[in-house]
Motif scaffolding. Sequence first.
Motif, PDB file in Angstrom:
ATOM      1  N   LYS A 166       0.856  -1.192   0.000  1.00 50.12           N
ATOM      2  CA  LYS A 166       0.000   0.000   0.000  1.00 50.12           C
ATOM      3  C   LYS A 166       0.890   1.239   0.000  1.00 50.12           C
ATOM      4  N   ASP A 170       1.480   5.988   5.888  1.00 53.42           N
ATOM      5  CA  ASP A 170       0.533   5.157   5.144  1.00 53.42           C
ATOM      6  C   ASP A 170       1.141   4.566   3.864  1.00 53.42           C
ATOM      7  N   GLU A 199      -9.411   4.157   1.703  1.00 49.09           N
ATOM      8  CA  GLU A 199      -8.823   4.319   0.369  1.00 49.09           C
ATOM      9  C   GLU A 199      -7.806   3.238   0.038  1.00 49.09           C
ATOM     10  N   THR A 238      -0.820  -0.699   5.662  1.00 50.77           N
ATOM     11  CA  THR A 238      -1.309  -0.049   6.884  1.00 50.77           C
ATOM     12  C   THR A 238      -2.794   0.197   6.643  1.00 50.77           C
ATOM     13  N   ASP A 241      -2.248  10.160   3.897  1.00 50.48           N
ATOM     14  CA  ASP A 241      -3.666   9.847   3.998  1.00 50.48           C
ATOM     15  C   ASP A 241      -4.376  10.872   4.877  1.00 50.48           C
TER      16      ASP A 241
END
Length: 494
Positions: free
Chosen positions: A264, A287, A348, A373, A269
Motif C-alpha cells: 500500500k 501510510d 482508500e 497499513t 492519507d
Amino acid sequence: MRITQFQGDMSRAKTDLIVIGMFEGQKRLQRAAAKVNAALRGGIQRLIQEVKFEGRRDKILMIHTLGRIPAKQVCLLGLGKEEEFTLDRHRRAFARIVQAAREVQARQLITPLLAEGKRGRATADLCRSAAEGIHLGAYRFQKYLKKEETTDLRQVSLLVEGSSISGLAAAIRTGTLAAEATNYTRDLVNEPGNVITPITLAATARKIARQGGMRCKVLSEKEIAKLGMGAYLGVAQGSTNPPRFIHLTYRPRNAKKSIALIGKGITFDSGGLSLKPSEAMATMKMDKSGACTVLGVMQALPKLKPKVAVHGIIAAAENMPSGTAQRPDDIVRAMNGKTIEVLNTDAEGRLTLADALSYAARLKPDCMIDLATLTGACVVALGEYTAGVMGNDSTFIDDFLKTAEKTGELMWPLPFDENMQEKLKSKVADLKNIGNRWGGAITAGMFLREFVDEISWIHIDIAGPAFSEKPWGYNTGGATGIGVRTVLQYLSTL
Ligand code: BES
Ligand code: MN
Ligand code: ZN
C-alpha cells in the motif's frame, strides 16, 4: 558500522568497551568474562555483590577499569531469566548494547554472543540476530537535524570461541543485509509527505532498479486509466500530486517460481473528503509503509540472490480532499471489472490495492503477499505491536507465520468469516468499500480477496506495528520497517 569476529582473550584487548551479559540469578561468570574478572582481581564479582546487580533484563552496570586492563570500561548487561531468553531477546539485547555504548561514547566494543553454550542453539543464528540487533538498534533518522558532535559506535567485535569463522561471517552478512534493508525502509517511511510523493517514490524505485540491474515500469495517470484502474484513480484524483503505478521485477536466471509483493503506497492519507480529525491525521505519512517495505525488500534482492522471481508492485497515490476529490457515494470500476460503491473516502487503501492486486493477479505469479497499513481496526484487535495476517491459503499463512517467529516480527492470524461477507454488499454496485463497526480488519481483508483471482495470497495488515513514536525493542522511534526481514527470509526459503 562494522561487525567483526574476535578470537582471543578480552582482558588483553585494547577497546573502549567490553560487554558481559548476565542472566538473572547467574552464579558464575562465563569463561570469557571470568578472565576479565580475574585480570581485574575479582573486581567485577565484588561489585556485582556490593551493588546487588541481579541481571534483570536491560539493567546496565558500567565499570571503569582505571587502566588495569587495556579496555577502558566494562558493561554488565542484565539478560533476564535464562529460560525466557529467546533469539529475539538476544536481538534486543544487542540493540540495548548499542544504546549503552552510545551513552558512554564508545567507538568500538567487544562482546561474547550472549547465550553462547546454551544447548540446542546454533551459533550462526546467534551471529545473525546479533548483527540484526546491532544495525536495527543503531538506526536514527536525523537527516533534518543540525549535525551534533558525537562519537559514534563504529565497530562491534563478536567474541566467537572455537567456531568456524567462515560460516559465522555468512550469518553476520545475512543479518546485516536484512537489517540494512529494514533501515532503508525506515528511512523512506520517515520522509514526510512533502518529500515523498508518488512521483518521488517512483523515482526511488527506478534508482533501485538501476542499482540492482532490475526492470522497473512506471505508469502515468493516462496509462493507469488505460488499464481500467478506476478504483485506484478515484483515490488519486483529489491530489495535485499525480499517481504513479510502480512495477519492479527481480528475475534471476534459475528461477522456477515467482511471487508478487504488493505494498500500500498512500504517500499521505488525509482521509479525503471523509477527512480525518487532526490527531488521527498526524503520522499518516506512514501510510506508505507497505510500499516502502516492498522497496526495501526489492533493493536487497540483487545482494541476497534468492532463486525466485519477485514482482514489486505499488499503486502510489496521495489521498486528499479537494474540488476534484472523489465523493462518498461515488461508484468506481476496478481493473478486474468489479464495481465499488465508495461510502467512505478514508477507506482508500483497499481501493488502490483492489487495482494493484488485480494487476498482480494478471501476472499469474505462484503466490502474492500484500502489506498494508490498512485499518485502525487491526490495531484495536491485536494492539500496536502485532501485524494481522489473513489470506486464502492456510498452508501459506502457516509457513509465513513460522518464518515470522524466527525473525521476531510479531504477526498473528485473523480469520475470514463468511458470515461477514454480506457486510460488503451494496445495493448499487458489486461491493461497498466499508463494512460496519465490527471486525473491520477482517472485512477489509475480505474486500481485498475479491481481487486476487484464486491466486494463493496473504494479506498483512501492518497498521499497528509500522510506526511508533515511542521506541521499543530494536525500534528506535518512528518507522519500524516491519515485514522486511520476514519477507526476505521467506523468499530465501522458496
Ligand atoms: N491508513 C488508514 C489506517 C490506519 C489507521 C493506519 C491508523 C495506521 C494507523 C486507513 O486508510 C483508514 O483510514 N482506515 C479506516 C477505514 C474505515 C474508514 C473503514 C480506519 O481504520 O478508520
Ligand atoms: Mn484512510
Ligand atoms: Zn490509509
